[in-house]
Design a protein around this motif. Sequence first.
Motif, PDB file in Angstrom:
ATOM      1  N   THR A 180     -38.229 -12.862   8.685  1.00 17.04           N
ATOM      2  CA  THR A 180     -39.374 -11.907   8.632  1.00 17.04           C
ATOM      3  C   THR A 180     -39.484 -11.822   6.938  1.00 17.04           C
ATOM      4  N   ILE A 181     -40.632 -11.858   6.526  1.00 14.87           N
ATOM      5  CA  ILE A 181     -41.133 -11.548   5.232  1.00 14.87           C
ATOM      6  C   ILE A 181     -41.957 -10.605   5.097  1.00 14.87           C
ATOM      7  N   PRO A 182     -41.713  -9.428   4.760  1.00 13.60           N
ATOM      8  CA  PRO A 182     -42.645  -8.281   4.860  1.00 13.60           C
ATOM      9  C   PRO A 182     -44.095  -8.616   4.247  1.00 13.60           C
ATOM     10  N   GLU A 183     -44.262  -9.306   3.185  1.00 14.48           N
ATOM     11  CA  GLU A 183     -45.473  -9.407   2.506  1.00 14.48           C
ATOM     12  C   GLU A 183     -46.304 -10.514   3.114  1.00 14.48           C
ATOM     13  N   ILE A 184     -45.826 -11.426   3.901  1.00 13.11           N
ATOM     14  CA  ILE A 184     -46.590 -12.340   4.702  1.00 13.11           C
ATOM     15  C   ILE A 184     -46.480 -12.390   6.014  1.00 13.11           C
ATOM     16  N   GLY A 185     -45.327 -12.075   6.791  1.00  9.43           N
ATOM     17  CA  GLY A 185     -44.910 -12.002   8.088  1.00  9.43           C
ATOM     18  C   GLY A 185     -43.776 -12.660   8.537  1.00  9.43           C
ATOM     19  N   THR A 186     -43.961 -13.126   9.684  1.00  9.09           N
ATOM     20  CA  THR A 186     -42.590 -13.731  10.418  1.00  9.09           C
ATOM     21  C   THR A 186     -42.756 -15.292  10.470  1.00  9.09           C
ATOM     22  N   PHE A 187     -41.821 -15.895  10.032  1.00  4.42           N
ATOM     23  CA  PHE A 187     -41.822 -17.230  10.179  1.00  4.42           C
ATOM     24  C   PHE A 187     -41.035 -17.861  11.360  1.00  4.42           C
ATOM     25  N   VAL A 188     -41.416 -18.387  12.305  1.00  3.06           N
ATOM     26  CA  VAL A 188     -40.603 -18.839  13.157  1.00  3.06           C
ATOM     27  C   VAL A 188     -40.199 -20.315  13.156  1.00  3.06           C
ATOM     28  N   ALA A 189     -38.939 -20.897  13.405  1.00  3.62           N
ATOM     29  CA  ALA A 189     -38.605 -22.083  13.041  1.00  3.62           C
ATOM     30  C   ALA A 189     -39.702 -23.188  13.516  1.00  3.62           C
ATOM     31  N   ARG A 190     -40.143 -24.147  12.759  1.00  4.36           N
ATOM     32  CA  ARG A 190     -40.870 -25.173  12.833  1.00  4.36           C
ATOM     33  C   ARG A 190     -40.131 -26.189  13.733  1.00  4.36           C
ATOM     34  N   SER A 191     -38.995 -26.373  13.459  1.00  7.13           N
ATOM     35  CA  SER A 191     -38.189 -27.448  14.200  1.00  7.13           C
ATOM     36  C   SER A 191     -36.876 -26.553  14.544  1.00  7.13           C
ATOM     37  N   VAL A 192     -36.380 -27.049  15.805  1.00  4.36           N
ATOM     38  CA  VAL A 192     -35.202 -26.213  16.038  1.00  4.36           C
ATOM     39  C   VAL A 192     -33.929 -26.635  15.370  1.00  4.36           C
ATOM     40  N   PRO A 193     -33.424 -26.085  14.418  1.00  4.41           N
ATOM     41  CA  PRO A 193     -32.138 -26.433  13.782  1.00  4.41           C
ATOM     42  C   PRO A 193     -30.941 -26.503  14.368  1.00  4.41           C
ATOM     43  N   TRP A 194     -30.013 -27.291  14.300  1.00  8.98           N
ATOM     44  CA  TRP A 194     -28.795 -27.217  14.704  1.00  8.98           C
ATOM     45  C   TRP A 194     -27.844 -26.511  14.000  1.00  8.98           C
ATOM     46  N   VAL A 195     -27.389 -25.247  14.171  1.00  7.88           N
ATOM     47  CA  VAL A 195     -26.806 -24.418  13.348  1.00  7.88           C
ATOM     48  C   VAL A 195     -25.059 -24.543  13.430  1.00  7.88           C
ATOM     49  N   ILE A 196     -24.253 -24.421  12.431  1.00  8.69           N
ATOM     50  CA  ILE A 196     -22.902 -24.751  12.524  1.00  8.69           C
ATOM     51  C   ILE A 196     -22.362 -23.812  11.637  1.00  8.69           C
ATOM     52  N   LEU A 197     -21.860 -22.845  12.181  1.00 10.76           N
ATOM     53  CA  LEU A 197     -21.030 -21.813  11.238  1.00 10.76           C
ATOM     54  C   LEU A 197     -19.629 -22.232  11.029  1.00 10.76           C
TER      55      LEU A 197
END
Lengths: 350, 499
Positions: A180-197
Amino acid sequence: MTAAQVLFNRNGFDGSADLAAALREQDYIADDDLATVVHLATALDRPLLLEGPAGVGKTELAKSLAAAGGRRLVRLQCYEGLDDNRVLYEWDYAKQLLHVQMLRDRITAATADIDDLDEASRYLAGRDFGLYSEAFLSVRPLLDAVLSDEPVVLLIDEVDRTEEAMEALLLEVLAERQVTIPEIGTFVARSVPWVILTSNDTRELSSALKRRCLHYHLDYPTPERERDIVAVRAPAVEDEVVADVVDLARTLREFPLRKSPSISEVVDAARAATILRRDGARDAAATRAILLSTLLKFSSDRDVALERLADPVPAPAPGPSQPSERVTVASHPANTTTAAFRGRGGGGRR
Amino acid sequence: MRSADALDVVAAVFGRLLRIAGVSASPAELIEVRRVLGLLGARDRVALRAALRATCAKYAREQRGFDRAFDALFGEQVLDRATADASGPSRAHSQAGLPDELEVSEDQEIGRYAEYNERAAEVGEHFDTPDADKGFNPHKDDDDFSVSGADNQLSVSAEADEGRRGIKYTVEVDRASSTTVGELSDTVVPIVAGMLSFDDPDSILAWLDAYDPSKAYGGEAGPQHLTAAQLARLTEAVEDFVNALASRAGLCAEPDFGDTDAEKSLSPDVDLACHEVLRRMRGAPRPRPREMGRGRLDMRRTTRSSLRTDGVPFRLVMRTPLPDRVRLLVLADVSLSVRPVTAFTLRLAQAMHRRAERCRVMAFVDRPVDVTEALLCTGGDDALAAVLADAHLDLEASSDYGRMLDEVMTAHADALDSRTAVLIVGDGRSNGLPPRVDQLRALRRRVHRLAWITPEPDRYWRQATCAMPHYAEVCDEVIVARDAAQLAQHAAVLARALS
């Protein structure tokens, strides 16, 4: 790119065996459990949290997965004091300023026929100069992963080094895959990333973060698997040298060291052993001393290792096998202590 | 019922088992479990175990509980039994083999004489029992009978409770293919006979598959969702199933995982004293960016914010030191000389551990051993026993503070940093071995604060083997406390010293 590319379909891998084969193409050797869990993470679109000591190939897994899946790797290296400007996004002030400068002439022209200053100000305030748009964002890794049109592998490395505040920031990205960027709005992922922590276990992560991830504890590999890994990573090294070095590393890992030798250090040691052998045979003790310096990075560890290696039966040192040898009253101290506390809580258990 | 619903039930059952075994699985994780089950199936148990472990068991202390729960539900012996049963004699009979009608007739004579057993006579007609057994049943309660495959009809009388005690007719069938009361079977289907036992997951799944909830109350047609009452019944059944399974597998919560158990097992006074200390404690200050705060100027942020005002720094961002979270390292002496207070020491360490944000506990006699995990895994008296039974802890050794400090400084140097407060609990007696006050001084330089709790009043400090006076000079504060009450008394002093 390779055969792995052909096998790969856009949605992921067919099964854990398929995934393990694809990783193998990238010179990463995963055991069955790990392959299952990684496959699950890609199939369920869950973030995967890898914990374990340093140097067991956590980061390498993410890189290999990206290569095997034909995805771009977006890496966020965590460190203490990391703040959201460097994790999510930052407004590019210089660029915004330049933009306004460039528009200055047009603005002057547009407001030329307005005499009143207040009115001109109101007129300009009503206009949108597009200053707060995606074009003026300096994209940092997390937003990058969310905005990317092509699917990516997002690697959040050493997440245990940041503060709890940063973990909270990650929650939105991991769970909702949005920023969420307050000035613009919320970006939802355009593609589903594989996340590794990855985490080196230097501190306990918050349970909120853990509960959102699949969790896998990556430990030192079995000797057979480690031999495979070294053979793949250092193809020039002969098999018997590999076996020797892996054996030495396994022995060292049983000692109470500050830092046990990691896989990458074992690979280095194997290379070193090859070079030493090529340069001419020296006596075994000297070779071993040099190998120790590639495997151990603390002088106290080195002292312990030399002491233990010289004396094959460590007599007074506390080892895991000791309690069975000791048959004294003090080896069962629980009796005295529990007796002291009988009847004061903890009595509910039978 | 669709097989997807069956997976829901399996996931729910597994979740309950996990919680019984002490693994705190959240509903969100159970949804994941359900997805994993749908994705992998249960054919490859090794892969399923790895997958479910990744989904549910996220802490080292949860691994054992997870394994036990997994074995209980998917374990090998269960599988073996299920397959053994399946390979046994065929258990499918045709419907004709069992009575399908239960007639309840209204008009029936009263028993004619005292010992006349109405039912025995009636029932006896269906069976080729010897005549001697008819008409007289000395054990009125033992009148169970079973119906064999040849009996198509079975009638009993509702008015037959004319014995001295009431007689109740219970028709027990393993599995009737009708859920309407009074009917045993409504259609000609193969009836699967056999016990519906909790250790036979296959048949339960088969039953769940066959179970059609819309049939339960007459023939209301159309696929309907479960009504609340039905759901409640199903939930109840699942609950019973889980409990039975848990008790069979000997599954019980690890001594102490939940907070409630933990709180219960801790002696409340020590816990309270620790709470008092930690409540008053503040972590080491740490610079945070604050507008118009105290502290040094944060050039980077100030310049950044000045860009909004054309480079004129209207807003000054300062690096204001604010107290961080409490980080604590407890070094606890567990040697024989302080055995009377060892329990107190470890309880203190445990309570501190439970309450502080980040707390490591090391126990020592002559060398420090990290027992944080052991304390975390178990609770109450078991924790103390677990710590003392640690393989690396040599309880017979003579206590050696010098060596301990030495090793803390070298081998466990990663536990020390400028934001950690160190609390040493012990009597400072090294039995003539060098006390290494210089090492304590070095340690003091590397950590945020250093405090010491000793069980001995200071009049004993001057004895020859006690190095307390020297240690006390280095420490920020030395507290004399040998039980919780004394600790609570000094809580404020200790907290101030540590923050």
